[in-house]
Design an enzyme around this catalytic site. Structure first.
Site, PDB file in Angstrom:
ATOM      1  N   CYS A 264      50.970  44.714  24.272  1.00 41.49           N
ATOM      2  CA  CYS A 264      51.706  45.746  25.022  1.00 41.49           C
ATOM      3  C   CYS A 264      53.168  45.857  24.617  1.00 41.49           C
ATOM      4  CB  CYS A 264      51.608  45.454  26.515  1.00 41.49           C
ATOM      5  SG  CYS A 264      49.948  45.697  27.155  1.00 41.49           S
TER       6      CYS A 264
HETATM    7  N1  LIG Z   1      45.391  43.375  26.636  1.00 36.16           N
HETATM    8  C1  LIG Z   1      46.152  43.743  27.655  1.00 36.16           C
HETATM    9  O1  LIG Z   1      46.708  42.904  28.352  1.00 36.16           O
HETATM   10  C2  LIG Z   1      46.326  45.218  28.008  1.00 36.16           C
HETATM   11  C3  LIG Z   1      46.936  45.537  29.218  1.00 36.16           C
HETATM   12  C4  LIG Z   1      47.080  46.863  29.573  1.00 36.16           C
HETATM   13  C5  LIG Z   1      46.656  47.862  28.696  1.00 36.16           C
HETATM   14  N2  LIG Z   1      46.085  47.549  27.493  1.00 36.16           N
HETATM   15  C6  LIG Z   1      45.630  48.645  26.663  1.00 36.16           C
HETATM   16  O2  LIG Z   1      44.218  48.786  26.792  1.00 36.16           O
HETATM   17  C7  LIG Z   1      43.644  49.197  25.555  1.00 36.16           C
HETATM   18  C8  LIG Z   1      42.588  48.205  25.120  1.00 36.16           C
HETATM   19  O3  LIG Z   1      43.243  46.960  24.891  1.00 36.16           O
HETATM   20  P1  LIG Z   1      42.458  45.590  24.853  1.00 36.16           P
HETATM   21  O4  LIG Z   1      43.497  44.535  24.903  1.00 36.16           O
HETATM   22  O5  LIG Z   1      41.351  45.583  25.853  1.00 36.16           O
HETATM   23  O6  LIG Z   1      41.821  45.670  23.386  1.00 36.16           O
HETATM   24  P2  LIG Z   1      40.749  44.661  22.743  1.00 36.16           P
HETATM   25  O7  LIG Z   1      40.979  44.700  21.285  1.00 36.16           O
HETATM   26  O8  LIG Z   1      40.754  43.367  23.490  1.00 36.16           O
HETATM   27  O9  LIG Z   1      39.340  45.351  23.068  1.00 36.16           O
HETATM   28  C9  LIG Z   1      38.973  46.605  22.623  1.00 36.16           C
HETATM   29  C10 LIG Z   1      37.472  46.638  22.375  1.00 36.16           C
HETATM   30  O10 LIG Z   1      37.137  47.972  22.004  1.00 36.16           O
HETATM   31  C11 LIG Z   1      36.130  47.914  21.012  1.00 36.16           C
HETATM   32  N3  LIG Z   1      36.123  49.190  20.299  1.00 36.16           N
HETATM   33  C12 LIG Z   1      36.987  49.647  19.368  1.00 36.16           C
HETATM   34  N4  LIG Z   1      36.645  50.910  19.008  1.00 36.16           N
HETATM   35  C13 LIG Z   1      35.552  51.244  19.720  1.00 36.16           C
HETATM   36  C14 LIG Z   1      34.753  52.413  19.804  1.00 36.16           C
HETATM   37  N5  LIG Z   1      35.038  53.504  19.092  1.00 36.16           N
HETATM   38  N6  LIG Z   1      33.686  52.406  20.635  1.00 36.16           N
HETATM   39  C15 LIG Z   1      33.400  51.313  21.380  1.00 36.16           C
HETATM   40  N7  LIG Z   1      34.141  50.177  21.352  1.00 36.16           N
HETATM   41  C16 LIG Z   1      35.209  50.150  20.545  1.00 36.16           C
HETATM   42  C17 LIG Z   1      36.522  46.728  20.152  1.00 36.16           C
HETATM   43  O11 LIG Z   1      35.422  46.236  19.426  1.00 36.16           O
HETATM   44  C18 LIG Z   1      37.012  45.742  21.223  1.00 36.16           C
HETATM   45  O12 LIG Z   1      35.990  44.878  21.666  1.00 36.16           O
HETATM   46  C19 LIG Z   1      44.800  49.334  24.560  1.00 36.16           C
HETATM   47  O13 LIG Z   1      45.236  50.668  24.576  1.00 36.16           O
HETATM   48  C20 LIG Z   1      45.856  48.439  25.172  1.00 36.16           C
HETATM   49  O14 LIG Z   1      47.161  48.851  24.815  1.00 36.16           O
HETATM   50  C21 LIG Z   1      45.897  46.225  27.145  1.00 36.16           C
END
Ligand SMILES: NC(=O)c1ccc[n+]([C@@H]2O[C@H](COP(=O)([O-])OP(=O)(O)OC[C@H]3O[C@@H](n4cnc5c(N)ncnc54)[C@H](O)[C@@H]3O)[C@@H](O)[C@H]2O)c1
Length: 423
Positions: A264
């Site tokens: 983030c």
């Molecule tokens: N990690 C955090 O603490 C956090 C907090 C708030 C917001 N976010 C936001 O949330 C979003 C996701 O982050 P995250 O940390 O969960 O990511 P992550 O990498 O942990 O997980 C994302 C998942 O999406 C899957 N993926 C990618 N493309 C795909 C598709 N086309 N179809 C299906 N699955 C797909 C990946 O294989 C992965 O398992 C980002 O925009 C991030 O900025 C993250």
């Protein structure tokens, strides 16, 4: 539609999607998780979690509630609600990379049915849901957003490792393409979280997330900059922060450290500055914050050098033990961790760099340089010329090994003792 029969597909089962799936299962929804990574799907299907806050006991409870992980996108067909939680990184030029969001939107569009609600949760710049996701969903499905299906945005506020504030008790912001879309998304999230906060539209919900993260980014950089000159002025910044935070209004405590990491803080404000540049401005606060916090690993390396110098030791050949190489305490997530540039710098200076982290066995500094973690913390501390505390993991702090250390550089302001120097 009754609450218990609501069926949900979550696209992307990472740090955001999987806890949402858990919360929805607990809320009584029928939940399917769709992920393109087959190792994620097979892991979850076999009860193995890749996310800190979800363990195999949680997965078993989710399976009991009917949760299914799959890479078969036909699961979207028949879902009342589809929530997209895929990554939003930066590309090689530091610009938003929405390829995963676009790919997910195309996948959803192929199976989208009239009457569904689609929510984007991925962090992104204002305008993404309406200008990028909406046209893909409409073109792929032949349906019209706001008429045939509802479209909303809801930023995720998950804080991995936070035992106090989870999905249920953290208020959830939602904004819709139309008031009816907002209302539908509010209805949906009310089944999972205690408090839903509607905004006037999509862009306000998208902006709220970037506002929160930019606020953190700027304030962390402020104290990081202060840490550098407070050291030279002989001021214990942590003690000053403890004093300042007794003010019951108008001040929120932020703490310095070895740099910022995670998905983030180092990434999201760039989505906003990219958007701001498109209307002819530079977002100078974000640029400055980035510059200051990016310098912190180099500053820590300099302090390592200074501390060793005081002990008449060169960095070259000294054993330097890094404690905690993840990006924050008590999680295993290493994305953008400042330990990586710090380790690379110390390595270049000839140090014998070692690490201990209860969450990490092998630490990849860059493509070629891999380090295997020390298995015995007490021995590793006792044999190091300098111990650098980077992440205050509970397991490290409760171990009480610091008394046996020669010198300790504490970048988190949590240790005391004659052998401890704070950042
Ligand atoms: N990690 C955090 O603490 C956090 C907090 C708030 C917001 N976010 C936001 O949330 C979003 C996701 O982050 P995250 O940390 O969960 O990511 P992550 O990498 O942990 O997980 C994302 C998942 O999406 C899957 N993926 C990618 N493309 C795909 C598709 N086309 N179809 C299906 N699955 C797909 C990946 O294989 C992965 O398992 C980002 O925009 C991030 O900025 C993250």
């Amino acid at each position: 539609m009754s609450e218990v029969t609501c069926s949900l597909t979550i696209v992307g089962l990472g740090y955001v999607g999987l806890p949402l799936a858990q919360g929805a299962c607990l809320g009584g929804l029928r939940v399917v998780g769709l992920d393109t990574d087959s190792s994620v799907v097979s892991g979850l299907s076999n009860g193995v979690s890749h996310i800190d806050d979800i363990d195999s006991v949680d997965l078993a409870a989710m399976a009991e509630a009917g949760f299914l992980a799959t890479n078969d996108s036909s699961c979207i067909r028949g879902s009342d609600v589809v929530v997209i939680c895929v990554p939003t990184p930066l590309d090689d030029n530091g610009a938003p990379d929405l390829s995963a969001v676009e790919a997910a939107a195309w996948t959803v569009s192929e199976h989208l049915q009239s009457g569904s609600l689609v929510v984007l949760e991925s962090t992104t710049y204002p305008g993404t849901t309406e200008d990028i996701v909406r046209p893909i969903l409409e073109e792929g499905s032949g349906l019209v957003a706001g008429t045939d299906f509802c479209l909303s945005y809801s930023p995720e506020r998950i804080d991995p490792g936070n035992a106090e504030w989870g999905l249920r008790n953290t208020p959830k912001v939602v904004g819709g393409l139309t008031p009816a879309c907002t209302e539908r998304a509010t209805w949906f999230y009310t089944q999972i979280v205690d408090t839903v906060v509607p905004t006037v539209g999509l862009r306000e919900a998208e902006f709220a997330k970037l506002l929160e993260n930019t606020y953190r980014h700027v304030n962390i950089a402020l104290v990081n900059e202060m840490a550098v000159f407070c050291h030279e002025l002989g001021i214990d910044l942590w003690d000053a922060i403890e004093a300042a935070k007794t003010k019951p209004f108008g001040y929120e405590a932020f703490y310095p450290g070895p740099g910022v990491g995670g998905h983030c803080i180092p990434i999201d404000p760039n989505y906003l500055s990219w958007l701001v540049r498109s209307v002819g401005y530079r977002f100078r606060f974000v640029e400055l914050a980035e510059e200051i916090s990016d310098r912190m690993p180099a500053y820590v390396a300099k302090r390592v050098q200074d501390t060793l110098n005081t002990a008449r030791k060169p960095v070259n050949g000294s054993v330097i033990l890094l404690l905690g190489v993840t990006y924050k305490a008590n999680v295993r997530d290493q994305r953008e961790t400042p330990a990586r540039p710090l380790a690379a710098l110390l390595w270049e200076m000839g140090a014998d760099v070692r690490f201990f982290d209860p969450f990490v066995d092998v630490f990849i500094v860059d493509g070629e340089k891999k380090m295997t973690g020390e298995s015995n913390l007490s021995e590793a501390v006792a044999t190091a010329d300098l111990v650098v505390l980077l992440q205050a993991h509970d397991e490290i702090l409760k171990s009480d090994v610091f008394r046996n250390a020669g010198h300790v550089l504490d970048t988190r302001g949590v240790l005391t003792g004659a052998n401890v120097e704070r950042l």
